[in-house]
Design a protein around this motif. Structure first.
Motif, PDB file in Angstrom:
ATOM      1  N   ALA A 268       0.838  -1.204   0.000  1.00 25.93           N
ATOM      2  CA  ALA A 268       0.000   0.000   0.000  1.00 25.93           C
ATOM      3  C   ALA A 268       0.874   1.255   0.000  1.00 25.93           C
ATOM      4  O   ALA A 268       0.587   2.226  -0.713  1.00 25.93           O
ATOM      5  CB  ALA A 268      -0.930  -0.012   1.209  1.00 25.93           C
ATOM      6  N   LEU A 307      -2.863  -6.127  -5.164  1.00 28.67           N
ATOM      7  CA  LEU A 307      -3.448  -4.874  -4.678  1.00 28.67           C
ATOM      8  C   LEU A 307      -3.992  -4.050  -5.839  1.00 28.67           C
ATOM      9  O   LEU A 307      -5.105  -3.507  -5.776  1.00 28.67           O
ATOM     10  CB  LEU A 307      -2.398  -4.081  -3.901  1.00 28.67           C
ATOM     11  CG  LEU A 307      -2.775  -2.655  -3.486  1.00 28.67           C
ATOM     12  CD1 LEU A 307      -4.037  -2.649  -2.623  1.00 28.67           C
ATOM     13  CD2 LEU A 307      -1.625  -1.996  -2.737  1.00 28.67           C
ATOM     14  N   THR A 325      -6.326  -3.809   3.066  1.00 33.64           N
ATOM     15  CA  THR A 325      -5.142  -3.206   2.449  1.00 33.64           C
ATOM     16  C   THR A 325      -5.540  -2.227   1.351  1.00 33.64           C
ATOM     17  O   THR A 325      -4.968  -1.135   1.245  1.00 33.64           O
ATOM     18  CB  THR A 325      -4.230  -4.307   1.857  1.00 33.64           C
ATOM     19  OG1 THR A 325      -3.865  -5.198   2.905  1.00 33.64           O
ATOM     20  CG2 THR A 325      -2.974  -3.698   1.250  1.00 33.64           C
ATOM     21  N   THR A 326      -6.512  -2.593   0.540  1.00 34.60           N
ATOM     22  CA  THR A 326      -6.944  -1.719  -0.553  1.00 34.60           C
ATOM     23  C   THR A 326      -7.471  -0.397  -0.018  1.00 34.60           C
ATOM     24  O   THR A 326      -7.286   0.652  -0.646  1.00 34.60           O
ATOM     25  CB  THR A 326      -8.018  -2.431  -1.397  1.00 34.60           C
ATOM     26  OG1 THR A 326      -7.512  -3.692  -1.847  1.00 34.60           O
ATOM     27  CG2 THR A 326      -8.397  -1.599  -2.615  1.00 34.60           C
ATOM     28  N   VAL A 329      -5.043   2.626   0.221  1.00 36.57           N
ATOM     29  CA  VAL A 329      -4.572   3.352  -0.964  1.00 36.57           C
ATOM     30  C   VAL A 329      -5.513   4.514  -1.229  1.00 36.57           C
ATOM     31  O   VAL A 329      -6.698   4.314  -1.495  1.00 36.57           O
ATOM     32  CB  VAL A 329      -4.505   2.420  -2.194  1.00 36.57           C
ATOM     33  CG1 VAL A 329      -4.059   3.201  -3.419  1.00 36.57           C
ATOM     34  CG2 VAL A 329      -3.559   1.261  -1.931  1.00 36.57           C
TER      35      VAL A 329
END
Length: 379
Positions: A268, A307, A325-326, A329
């Motif tokens: 990320a 990702l 995790t996405t 961003v």
């Protein structure tokens, strides 16, 4: 292999692979099991685990239900010291080591059987592991000849030989193995495993019963990864993102449970800092992460690729695989980052992985160049 209709077979494994196991159990029960089978499928989904179950079933001498797990044949199939039952990829110095029969008494030099047993022990301990063999390990013609040299020692028992990651055979080894398949000794069974069946000679593939294993469900992945946690990682490391990242592979889940808590955060940051142009901080982060080895570097880039693919899924309104995790961003500051830009970034990552795999440039240099290039036209 002398059978009766009263013998039943049970091969253990995940429910998602029941169909393949039922097919094998029927062949065993009806005494029509082929002398060579090729188990293929994605890495870490249990091909070696199934191969060991088959070996026990073939070698078992119990009268009613096989494998029993207690007879001499079952114990031999599960014994890491039975190096004649395996062909495994080895590094050149290992595969060229002397045989135990050629070493003088009292010698402390490692033999080819010593190296081989060490690999087999790791597989028996955890057949889902994806990092048992190094990228440099391969199956040479000497290893195939070593296998055939033991054929005269079989006696009257059934012999099974598991050829792990058979796609790593070089040309000479593949041709030598093909000759063996053309005239398989009686009561001898070959079980080949591969995640790249197209890399095997077509003539080898045509002489094997093909068996394709499917990825597992997320619940199965989590259950197996937790079962094999031991001292390698804590059960809490098997997060939703780790399971999502594994794409049905317990082996990948175990690998990422040990590395992905750091790599998911780093991936990320990689995308965020690449977008913002903060390359100095990013390069320090990469250095601290110690991503120097080519295989490790490409494992990390697999996470980055995943990702980016998740970002594309989000843009399309599809469910995310690594949602936590996405969410880290932040593309809100970059409205020009659309699905097309993400697709181009994915191509850049794949090209970088190919360059790293070629080993012409250091992994760190390749990843640094990628960071500068990523989203180049949309920044």
């Amino acid at each position: 292999m002398v059978e009766t209709e009263m013998i039943e077979y049970r091969l253990n494994g995940p429910s998602s692979q029941n169909r393949q196991r039922i097919r094998l159990m029927a062949a065993l029960r009806e005494n029509r099991f082929p002398q060579a089978i090729l188990i293929d499928g994605p890495v870490g989904i249990g091909k070696k685990a199934l191969a060991m179950e088959i070996a026990k079933a073939l070698q078992c001498s119990a009268g009613e239900s096989r494998p029993c797990g207690h007879c001499f044949g079952c114990k031999m199939a599960a014994d890491a010291g039975n190096t004649d039952g395996w062909v495994v990829p080895m590094e050149s110095k290992e595969s060229s080591a002397r045989s135990a029969s050629d070493v003088s008494a009292g010698s402390t030099a490692k033999t080819i059987q010593d190296y081989k047993q060490a690999y087999i022990e790791e597989i028996v301990k955890n057949p889902y592991r994806i990092d048992v063999f190094s990228a440099a390990a391969g199956i040479t013609v000497d290893l195939i000849r070593n296998m055939t040299a033991g054929f005269a020692l079989k006696g009257d028992r059934v012999r099974t030989i598991i050829v792990a990651e058979a796609d790593r055979m070089n040309d000479s080894a593949a041709n030598a193995f093909l000759k063996t398949l053309e005239e398989v000794p009686p009561d001898t069974y070959f079980i080949l495993t591969t995640s790249s069946r197209e890399r095997l000679l077509q003539t080898i593939r045509s002489r094997c019963l093909a068996l394709h294993l499917l990825p597992l469900t997320d619940d199965e992945v989590r259950e197996i990864a937790v079962e094999y946690a031991h001292d390698d990682y804590d059960e809490s490391a098997v997060t939703d993102d780790v399971v999502g990242l594994s794409v049905g592979s317990p082996g990948k889940a175990m690998y990422y449970a040990q590395h992905a808590s750091a790599w998911l955060d780093l991936s990320a940051r990689f995308v965020n800092l690449s977008l913002s142009g903060d390359y100095t901080d990013l390069f320090f982060d990469l250095e601290d992460a110690g991503i120097e080895d080519a295989a490790v570097a490409n494992r990390f880039l697999e996470v980055v690729s995943f990702l980016l693919a998740d970002m594309a899924r989000g843009m399309a309104g599809a469910p995310l695989r690594i949602a936590d995790t996405t969410a880290k961003v932040d593309t809100s500051r970059y409205p020009q980052i659309d699905a097309n830009a993400v697709d181009l970034a994915l191509v850049d990552v794949q090209e970088t992985m190919s360059r790293i795999a070629s080993r012409r440039t250091s992994p760190r240099v390749c990843i640094q160049a990628l960071a500068v290039k990523l989203f180049e036209g949309a920044k």
